[in-house]
Write an enzyme that holds these catalytic residues in place. Structure first.
Site, PDB file in Angstrom:
ATOM      1  N   MET A 193       1.470  -8.585   9.706  1.00 19.02           N
ATOM      2  CA  MET A 193       1.044  -8.003   8.441  1.00 19.02           C
ATOM      3  C   MET A 193      -0.405  -7.513   8.513  1.00 19.02           C
ATOM      4  SD  MET A 193       0.954  -9.615   4.595  1.00 19.02           S
ATOM      5  CE  MET A 193       2.741  -9.656   4.425  1.00 19.02           C
TER       6      MET A 193
ATOM      7  N   ARG B 104      15.669  21.032  -4.975  1.00 17.57           N
ATOM      8  CA  ARG B 104      14.971  19.793  -5.319  1.00 17.57           C
ATOM      9  C   ARG B 104      14.557  19.874  -6.773  1.00 17.57           C
ATOM     10  NH1 ARG B 104       9.836  18.250  -1.637  1.00 17.57           N
ATOM     11  NH2 ARG B 104       8.965  20.012  -2.803  1.00 17.57           N
TER      12      ARG B 104
ATOM     13  N   TYR C 246       5.142 -12.992  16.819  1.00 19.54           N
ATOM     14  CA  TYR C 246       6.401 -13.467  16.246  1.00 19.54           C
ATOM     15  C   TYR C 246       7.590 -13.128  17.151  1.00 19.54           C
ATOM     16  CZ  TYR C 246       4.048 -14.228  11.754  1.00 19.54           C
ATOM     17  OH  TYR C 246       3.225 -14.669  10.757  1.00 19.54           O
TER      18      TYR C 246
ATOM     19  N   LYS D  79      -2.574  15.888  -3.202  1.00 19.42           N
ATOM     20  CA  LYS D  79      -1.701  14.844  -3.717  1.00 19.42           C
ATOM     21  C   LYS D  79      -1.650  13.673  -2.742  1.00 19.42           C
ATOM     22  CE  LYS D  79       2.462  17.040  -1.813  1.00 19.42           C
ATOM     23  NZ  LYS D  79       3.809  17.548  -2.110  1.00 19.42           N
TER      24      LYS D  79
END
Length: 815
Positions: free
Chosen positions: A759, A582, A710, A484
């Site tokens: 980023m 769950r 930054y 998964k």
């Protein structure tokens, strides 16, 4: 060759059982999955800690295999084939190979050491091939199984062999020595690799040099330890940077313009040569090769001319994304018959598309006539069901008619000029060529263009980790592997395909679209969908996925659709909540569950499962046992009331290790497959799977008081050298890893991350590291590990792995 095979098999202690004594054998095999198995195959049914090949004999007989070496004849196979019954099939394979080796009398170079074996082998093949017809180990086939398979490939036309031998513990080399029987021994660099199998370094060296017990000469870097334990009767041929007593004294190694000039003294004279490398390991490996050339009495000019043409050795088969929805298997650096067989097996295990294309250059050093060679290549192409062959080279062009659907070109340049006419799309392409054909240019044309950050996935490591956990399971316990979340960030299809190749029992995904993607790509294993949404039920049924049902609402919804579609015995899996709270049926809903399922023929309960909340934390061992006890109670009630015998499973990765008495019928392997364990000792037994790599985009120097990134979060307190790396939080690197919390590895040194992670970029301090723009950067892998990163970031390795963006190219490789 076939007569030598018959002679070799007849000389191992075995009891023959069969109707046909007129055996026709020309191939040895140990892998039941290979499409190359056929009537002339002799199959050794090896038995390991995790697998027993005897269980596949019935299937092999069905496809025509008639000759087997076994420890016992499976009951259903009596009288249906020829069997050589032995005490131990691995021992028999090694005895067979030793017998086979004894039928040939020409020089054999045997290599061992901690590092450099494969590189020295490949370089020696390059340096000596103009003068010899060489047989060598394919890739790094240096194990207790790999060495016999390598030696068995010798044929009558070979006149020089180069085989490597690797060991991980004592007593192994004695067996390999009897198989290789090297006349010339080379001891490469001795380091710390695989130390755990030996008492100490001296013990490891003693074991390794067992390979040279009957060699006429042993070549090594002179040192006191080896000098003191080398066989007294052995002739030595040594080199050294330090001792002028060595036969070859290397008194200078000067680095300049990406090359190293090596100056050495031999028999009283001084010489020099240039190699196109700068690193110490390459220099040492090159000197090992030099020693062989000197021993073979090559002249100075030939040595200089050939050594300056040495090249980087790529030891991996890589799977890459290609243009037009293609999958590329890059084996663009060698072309010999044995490695072609290996590459075709890898193609079959990793094919993403039904259509298979092979781009193949002329094949060298087969030891066969061209007629015999290309007839055998044609047989391989047919048996592996290759749809299209593109041949490149003068020789393969002459044999074009031996292949169906084949087009040939005289050279790579001609192929490139016609590239646009070939219409590559929706296919798996194996690119395999000798170095002289420069097939890397073809790879570049076909490879999907992405940025320079890649996540490399080691398929060997996945296989190792799978087998490690399988060895913890009882013989009849099945295994489900979780793929998964895009294979925990590592890649979905490619890993699923490998797991299918290893014949795991189930795959697990979270949502239907993950399973649909795998089924659409050609995965045939049963796939359980663990968190199915009711809206996905029609698609689950259409694609033959198997839903986990965890509530009465979900069950009723599925049964309604099942009745509408007139399904019969469609597999479902019942999830019980035993304390995770769950998903799952709780104790007070079991009676309603039973009432709903009793007598219903549209579905079949394939398994009953639950999930443990604290299997990784033995502080909560009592709670874990309470979950197991409740699972036993509720599942037993379901089975009794419904009169069914489904699979039961509750253990995840850490549960496999910590609760071995609760394996039931199946266990679910997740994060452990990807090389991560919660137990420090167990972690040492696992291999790293994913290595996130990038490159240095730019290097700049800043003065004290200047800032980086930054918010000026980093201000230099001294002159500092800063490297910018093209990876950032959009690629999955947490911003919290920045500002001196984390580091990357450049040239085996730690480079601290400075300032805020951007980023698409991050910056590191490389003031004390000799590096250049374009150099490789390790974001995570061996150092730092994802476990280390998780600890520093107060999270878990799962989050780091699954956060790696899809824009990061995945490259899958096998050593």
């Amino acid at each position: 060759m076939s007569q030598k095979i018959l002679k070799s098999i007849q000389n191992i202690p075995a009891e023959f059982s069969g109707n046909n004594t007129n055996l026709a054998i020309d191939t040895i095999a140990i892998d039941s999955r290979s499409l190359q198995n056929g009537p002339q195959t002799l199959f050794f049914a090896l038995v390991g800690a995790n697998n027993d090949a005897h269980r596949y004999i019935k299937d092999l007989i069905a496809i025509g295999v008639q000759n087997f070496v076994v420890t016992h004849i499976p009951e259903e196979c009596e009288g249906k084939a020829n069997f050589f019954v032995v005490e131990n099939t691995l021992t028999a394979l090694q005895q067979f190979a030793a017998n086979y080796r004894s039928l040939f009398d020409f020089p054999i170079i045997g290599l061992t050491g901690s590092n450099g074996k494969t590189i020295v082998k490949e370089w020696l093949n390059f340096l000596l091939s103009p003068d010899y017809n060489i047989i060598r180990s394919p890739k790094s086939y240096n194990s207790q199984v790999g060495v016999p398979l390598s030696v068995i490939a010798i044929n009558e036309q070979h006149n020089l062999g180069i085989f490597e031998a690797g060991i991980s513990t004592h007593s192994e080399m004695e067996k390999l020595q009897k198989i290789i029987k090297p006349t010339i021994g080379i001891l490469t660099n001795i380091g710390s690799a695989h130390d755990e199998g030996f008492i100490n370094l001296e013990n490891k060296v003693r074991e390794k040099i067992t390979l040279f017990e009957n060699s006429e000469v042993v070549i090594y870097q002179k040192n006191e330890m080896v000098d003191s334990i080398i066989f007294s009767k052995a002739k030595t041929f040594t080199w050294s940077f330090d001792s002028q007593e060595a036969d070859v004294f290397v008194y200078n190694a000067t680095i300049k313009n990406d090359t190293t000039t090596i100056q050495y003294r031999y028999k009283g004279d001084s010489f020099e040569l240039v190699i196109p490398f700068q690193d110490k390991a390459s220099v040492e490996n090159a000197i090992s090769c030099l020693m062989v050339l000197l021993y073979f009495k090559y002249d100075e000019k030939t040595i200089q001319n050939r050594m300056e043409l040495l090249y980087p050795v790529e030891m991996r088969l890589k799977v890459k994304n290609g243009i037009n929805n293609c999958s590329i298997i890059d084996d663009s650096y060698s072309s010999d018959f044995q490695s072609l067989k290996i590459a075709l097996d890898f193609l079959e295990s990793q094919k993403q598309y039904k259509k298979k294309t092979v781009i193949l250059s002329d094949i060298f050093q087969s030891g066969l006539s061209n007629d015999e060679l290309y007839a055998k290549v044609s047989q391989l192409i047919v048996s592996n069901k290759i749809d299209r062959v593109i041949g490149i080279g003068e020789t393969i062009s002459a044999f074009e008619k031996k292949f169906a659907n084949c087009i040939t070109y005289k050279n790579t340049a001609e192929f490139i000029s016609k590239f646009d006419d070939l219409n590559f799309a929706n296919e798996t392409i194996l690119i395999k060529g000798a170095r002289t054909f420069q097939f890397e240019e073809i790879v570049s044309l076909l490879e999907e263009k992405t940025h320079e950050t890649v996540l490399e996935i080691n398929l060997n490591a996945i296989s190792h980790n799978l087998n490690f956990f399988k060895s913890k399971l009882k013989p009849n316990v099945k295994i489900m592997v979780m793929v998964k979340a895009f294979g925990y960030g590592n890649g979905g299809f490619e890993i699923a395909k490998l797991l299918e190749h290893h014949k795991v029992d189930y795959l697990g995904v979270a949502f239907a679209d993950e399973g649909i993607s795998l089924k659409s790509a050609g995965i045939h294993l049963p796939i359980m969908v663990l968190n199915p949404e009711t809206t996905s039920f029609p698609a689950i049924i259409q694609h033959q996925l198997e839903p986990e049902i965890y509530s009465l609402k979900g069950l009723h919804a599925f049964l309604k659709i099942a009745e509408q579609k007139n399904l019969n015995q469609f597999p479902i899996h019942i999830k019980l909540d035993t304390g995770m709270h769950r998903l799952g049926f709780e104790d007070n809903t079991i009676d309603d569950l039973i009432a709903t399922l009793k007598g219903n023929q549209t579905v079949k309960v394939k398994s009953i499962l639950s999930h443990m909340a604290t299997s990784d934390d033995l502080e909560y061992k009592d709670f874990a046992h309470s979950q197991i006890d409740l699972f036993e109670k509720l599942s037993s009630k379901l089975m009794a009331e419904l009169q069914i015998k489904p699979l039961r499973h509750i253990l995840n990765t850490s549960g496999i290790s910590n609760f071995p008495n609760s394996q039931y019928d199946m266990a679910r392997l997740g994060i452990g497959l990807y090389g991560v364990s919660n137990d420090a000792e167990e972690q040492k037994q696992l291999e790293n799977v994913g290595t996130l790599k990038s490159v240095i985009s730019q290097i700049r120097s800043i003065a004290a008081g200047e800032s980086v990134g930054y918010g000026r979060r980093f201000i230099a307190d001294k002159p500092t050298k800063i490297a910018t790396i093209p990876i950032g939080y959009a690629d999955g690197i947490s911003r919290s890893w920045g500002n001196s919390t984390g580091f990357v590895t450049i040239k085996k040194s730690k480079a601290s991350i400075v300032g805020s992670i951007c980023m698409d970029m991050l910056m590191v301090d490389v003031t004390d590291i000799e590096c250049a723009e374009g150099d490789q950067v390790i974001i995570f892998g061996e150092s730092p590990t994802v476990t280390y990163m998780a600890q520093k970031l107060n999270t878990i390795p799962y989050e780091i792995l699954t956060s790696i963006s899809q824009r990061v190219k995945r490259v899958f490789y096998r050593e």
